[in-house]
Design an enzyme around this catalytic site. Sequence first.
Site, short mmCIF file in Angstrom:
data_model
loop_
_atom_site.label_atom_id
_atom_site.label_comp_id
_atom_site.label_asym_id
_atom_site.label_seq_id
_atom_site.Cartn_x
_atom_site.Cartn_y
_atom_site.Cartn_z
CB ALA A 160 43.89 83.04 57.64
CB ALA A 161 48.30 82.42 53.68
N GLY A 162 47.34 79.63 54.73
CA GLY A 162 47.25 78.19 54.53
C GLY A 162 45.83 77.68 54.64
CG ASP A 163 43.80 77.82 58.29
OD1 ASP A 163 44.27 76.67 58.25
OD2 ASP A 163 43.87 78.54 59.30
#
Length: 294
Positions: free
Chosen positions: A240-243
């Site tokens: 979930a890094a991008g989110d």
Amino acid sequence: MISVFGSANMDLVAYVSEAPKRGETVTGHHFRTIPGGKGANQAIAAARAGARVAFLGAAGDDAFGAEMRATLAEAGVDVRGLRQVPGPSGIAHIVVDDAGGNSIVVVPGANGTVTGPSADDLAVIAASQALLLQLELPLEAVVEAARGARAAGVPVFLTPAPARPLPEELLDAVTTIVPNEHEAAAITGVAGVDAALDALLERVEEAVITLGSQGALFGSRSGERLRVPSVPVKAVDTTAAGDTFVGALAVARSEGRAMADALTFASAAAALSVQREGASTSMPAREEIDRQVS
């Protein structure tokens, strides 16, 4: 307030030492079900980063749908716009290796029933300081939501994932596009992040290309360019890094921060998230982000 028009999925996550190749079977060391979906993830990330958030989307009438609704609500997200539809909720099958890398298969389920924002959805969007969009809902619905926001003067942040050709009617309504380097290459057909950024800026006002451990690259049509380094950490799970990055970026921008400060804030949030397992379970609270950047 930040509105998020997007997907809600239950993540079915298998953790393995090394991801299987085609035709190969491997043994995992543990398994978790974690509420996720790019839309719900961004909503939770923004709420934990300090914003009031309204989520607009759909979940099934199954146990996964009930759990996703409860998880969003517990994070402080307004779920009155999360409609319940007959049938299964969306799911994402995720394989995470010991290096923190992942591969994902998404089955839309209830998300595929969202053919456009309702009148109530458009009213929520018009009252927002920013709208976050992704591409896990039907494209025509995403376009309509973006156009509604633009007509109301609301900034639109688009995460173009899963990567696909993007119609001009969508990009004309987007303020800031936030792909990773692979998505940027797929969208533009251009190799190299600087060249891809130039190509994106021919179509949108602002672009941020996230570069994982290499940080992020920002550009605008006004000529501003910024490269922000990542925070060096040992990644456990990058799911979930991008989110997390996008949710925190939208919060910082809605607070009136300059882009350089907003990118630093978003990078700190993403760095905290990759040190924990899961999607919604990994996202940091505002106090943690503030400590990271202080």
